[in-house]
Design an enzyme around this catalytic site. Structure first.
Site, PDB file in Angstrom:
ATOM      1  N   HIS A 135       0.418   4.918  -2.696  1.00  0.00           N
ATOM      2  CA  HIS A 135       0.527   6.377  -2.596  1.00  0.00           C
ATOM      3  C   HIS A 135       1.485   6.783  -1.480  1.00  0.00           C
ATOM      4  O   HIS A 135       1.086   7.291  -0.442  1.00  0.00           O
ATOM      5  CB  HIS A 135      -0.863   7.000  -2.391  1.00  0.00           C
ATOM      6  CG  HIS A 135      -1.701   6.971  -3.631  1.00  0.00           C
ATOM      7  ND1 HIS A 135      -2.738   6.087  -3.806  1.00  0.00           N
ATOM      8  CD2 HIS A 135      -1.616   7.702  -4.776  1.00  0.00           C
ATOM      9  CE1 HIS A 135      -3.277   6.284  -5.005  1.00  0.00           C
ATOM     10  NE2 HIS A 135      -2.615   7.250  -5.615  1.00  0.00           N
ATOM     11  N   ALA A 137       5.945   8.038  -0.747  1.00  0.00           N
ATOM     12  CA  ALA A 137       6.981   8.942  -1.290  1.00  0.00           C
ATOM     13  C   ALA A 137       7.693   8.358  -2.513  1.00  0.00           C
ATOM     14  O   ALA A 137       8.225   9.110  -3.329  1.00  0.00           O
ATOM     15  CB  ALA A 137       7.988   9.283  -0.198  1.00  0.00           C
ATOM     16  N   HIS A 139       6.215   6.687  -4.946  1.00  0.00           N
ATOM     17  CA  HIS A 139       5.363   7.069  -6.082  1.00  0.00           C
ATOM     18  C   HIS A 139       5.644   8.534  -6.444  1.00  0.00           C
ATOM     19  O   HIS A 139       5.792   8.881  -7.627  1.00  0.00           O
ATOM     20  CB  HIS A 139       3.881   6.865  -5.741  1.00  0.00           C
ATOM     21  CG  HIS A 139       2.929   7.564  -6.678  1.00  0.00           C
ATOM     22  ND1 HIS A 139       2.832   7.253  -8.016  1.00  0.00           N
ATOM     23  CD2 HIS A 139       2.056   8.599  -6.468  1.00  0.00           C
ATOM     24  CE1 HIS A 139       1.928   8.058  -8.586  1.00  0.00           C
ATOM     25  NE2 HIS A 139       1.454   8.874  -7.678  1.00  0.00           N
ATOM     26  N   HIS A 175       2.411  16.231  -5.368  1.00  0.00           N
ATOM     27  CA  HIS A 175       1.067  16.081  -5.930  1.00  0.00           C
ATOM     28  C   HIS A 175       0.152  15.119  -5.165  1.00  0.00           C
ATOM     29  O   HIS A 175      -1.065  15.174  -5.348  1.00  0.00           O
ATOM     30  CB  HIS A 175       1.134  15.652  -7.406  1.00  0.00           C
ATOM     31  CG  HIS A 175       1.309  14.187  -7.577  1.00  0.00           C
ATOM     32  ND1 HIS A 175       2.515  13.555  -7.381  1.00  0.00           N
ATOM     33  CD2 HIS A 175       0.422  13.208  -7.872  1.00  0.00           C
ATOM     34  CE1 HIS A 175       2.356  12.253  -7.558  1.00  0.00           C
ATOM     35  NE2 HIS A 175       1.093  12.010  -7.862  1.00  0.00           N
ATOM     36  N   ASP A 285       1.729  11.057 -13.669  1.00  0.00           N
ATOM     37  CA  ASP A 285       0.999  10.412 -12.580  1.00  0.00           C
ATOM     38  C   ASP A 285       0.481   9.021 -12.955  1.00  0.00           C
ATOM     39  O   ASP A 285       0.381   8.147 -12.102  1.00  0.00           O
ATOM     40  CB  ASP A 285      -0.167  11.323 -12.160  1.00  0.00           C
ATOM     41  CG  ASP A 285      -0.754  10.941 -10.811  1.00  0.00           C
ATOM     42  OD1 ASP A 285      -0.043  10.296 -10.020  1.00  0.00           O
ATOM     43  OD2 ASP A 285      -1.919  11.296 -10.557  1.00  0.00           O
ATOM     44  N   GLN A 336      -5.811  -3.652 -14.564  1.00  0.00           N
ATOM     45  CA  GLN A 336      -4.801  -3.010 -15.414  1.00  0.00           C
ATOM     46  C   GLN A 336      -5.284  -2.842 -16.850  1.00  0.00           C
ATOM     47  O   GLN A 336      -5.033  -1.810 -17.472  1.00  0.00           O
ATOM     48  CB  GLN A 336      -3.486  -3.807 -15.388  1.00  0.00           C
ATOM     49  CG  GLN A 336      -2.720  -3.648 -14.092  1.00  0.00           C
ATOM     50  CD  GLN A 336      -2.405  -2.192 -13.771  1.00  0.00           C
ATOM     51  OE1 GLN A 336      -1.917  -1.439 -14.607  1.00  0.00           O
ATOM     52  NE2 GLN A 336      -2.712  -1.769 -12.553  1.00  0.00           N
TER      53      GLN A 336
HETATM   54 ZN   LIG Z   1      -0.171  10.266  -7.866  1.00  0.00          ZN
END
Ligand SMILES: [Zn+2]
Length: 388
Positions: A135, A137, A139, A175, A285, A336
């Site tokens: 998480h 920049a 991303h 976000h 996202d 995953q």
């Molecule tokens: Zn996100």
């Protein structure tokens, strides 16, 4: 000496100690942000009297030829954000978002002040924690690029207004603002002030949104708009960012399904366009498994590293280790496979019903291939364990 004395904060519970470990890095980061902003102010030619007319040209000159070349294909689904981040010297979010806003003519349309816009984007980028494996920049830049790909899809492109596009891109860029690298349940069990402030509900998403509003106001980016417009922008930004709360996925997904079954989405309505912006940001996202294997695998490694780091802190402070965060019981492949099966596939199947394009088919194709690759790795793992 007991363990609490060694930390110098004897009155804290073990949960509070766990989040104090994270707080320490926060204050260091704030100082860094200030320093890097100062550095930026000094170095940028922008602040030496460059006029708005030729500033785009000067900006282009600011990043090197290869990054500029990549931006010509910014709408490609195989865009390599990791490479772009290296080529821009860690400034992928500022560079990409600025490019997209100017490319769409939004700077002219909304008469945005270039200096304020740059300042806003630099503050946004600096408020992401670069020490977070996932998480951070990059991303946010990746999500912004995906959002751009969705905004270009015919259904959206023909009905979305400049306001919608501006809103969608800013929501994507901000976000996950100031994400601490741990999840909501960690903040709740460590009595973090954010959990109290937001009453244990969409704690992170509320914080991302309020942080974005704070930076919008601090930068004065929309200071020339009416109070009504600014409030409208801030409110809509909230409803889009809050939709990224993954625990509310089923709520949004069943609403989406109902609309698609009834065929009643009308993008002439502002409220339906806002709903599609919410769905588009949700897709952007969690689109990592929809990228090529090379990109997707890197994201999976990063998110697993962040989960396991949280699990390690939880174990160290004798808190319950959160699901997916335990390196002793989880592994990258099964995380995953679960993520793809329960969250990604259901969402992208509906998105493809809404926007049945080549991009949607490409994304579903990658999801299928990537899931098969993880399953293959899991099988290899279990057969080698059997052999042992
Ligand atoms: Zn996100």
């Amino acid at each position: 000496m007991n363990s609490s004395c060694s930390l110098g904060i004897p009155s804290l519970t073990s949960g509070e100690k766990a989040h104090s470990e994270i707080e320490i890095s926060l204050s260091a980061r704030n100082i860094r942000r200030l320093l890097s902003f100062q550095r930026y102010l000094k170095s940028s030619r922008f602040f030496r009297g460059v006029t708005a007319q030729n500033s785009l040209y000067i900006l282009d000159d600011d990043y090197n030829g290869q990054a500029k070349c990549m931006l010509e294909k910014v709408g490609s689904w195989s865009f390599d954000i990791f490479l772009f981040d290296r080529l821009t010297n860690g400034n992928s979010l500022v560079t990409l978002t600025f490019h997209l806003l100017s490319h769409h003519g939004l700077i002219d349309h909304f008469q945005l002040d270039m200096v304020k816009l740059r300042r806003f984007l630099v503050m946004v980028q600096e408020d992401y924690h670069s020490q977070n494996p996932y998480h951070n920049a990059v991303h946010a830049a990746d999500v912004t690029q995906a959002m751009y790909c969705f905004l270009k899809e015919p259904k959206l492109a023909k009905s979305f207004t400049p306001w919608d596009i501006l809103l969608g891109l800013i929501a994507a860029a901000t976000h996950d603002l100031d994400h601490p690298g741990v999840n909501q349940s960690f903040l709740i069990k460590t009595n973090h002030y954010l959990a109290t402030l937001y009453k244990n509900t969409s704690v992170l998403e509320n914080h991302h949104w309020r942080s974005a509003v704070g930076l919008l106001r601090e930068s004065g980016l929309f200071a020339h708009m009416t109070l009504e417009e600014r409030q409208h922008m801030e409110g809509q930004l909230g409803s889009i960012i809050l939709a990224t709360d993954i625990s509310r996925q089923n709520e949004y997904l069943s609403q989406f399904r109902t609309h698609l079954d009834r065929g009643d989405l009308c993008l002439d309505n502002a409220s339906d366009r806002l709903f599609i912006l919410q769905m588009a940001l949700k897709c952007a996202d969690i689109c990592n498994p929809c990228r090529t294997w090379e990109l997707s695998k890197q994201w999976s490694e990063k998110v697993t590293e962040e989960f396991f780091y949280q699990g390690d802190v939880e174990r160290k402070y004798k808190l319950d280790v959160s699901p997916l965060c335990d390196r002793q019981t989880s592994n990258i492949a099964n995380i995953q496979i679960g993520f793809i099966t329960y969250l990604v596939e259901p969402l992208f199947v509906e998105w493809a019903r809404f926007s049945n394009t080549r991009l949607s088919q490409t994304m579903l194709g990658h999801v299928g291939l990537n899931k098969a690759s993880w399953k293959g790795m899991l099988q290899e793992r279990s057969s080698s364990e059997e052999a042992d």
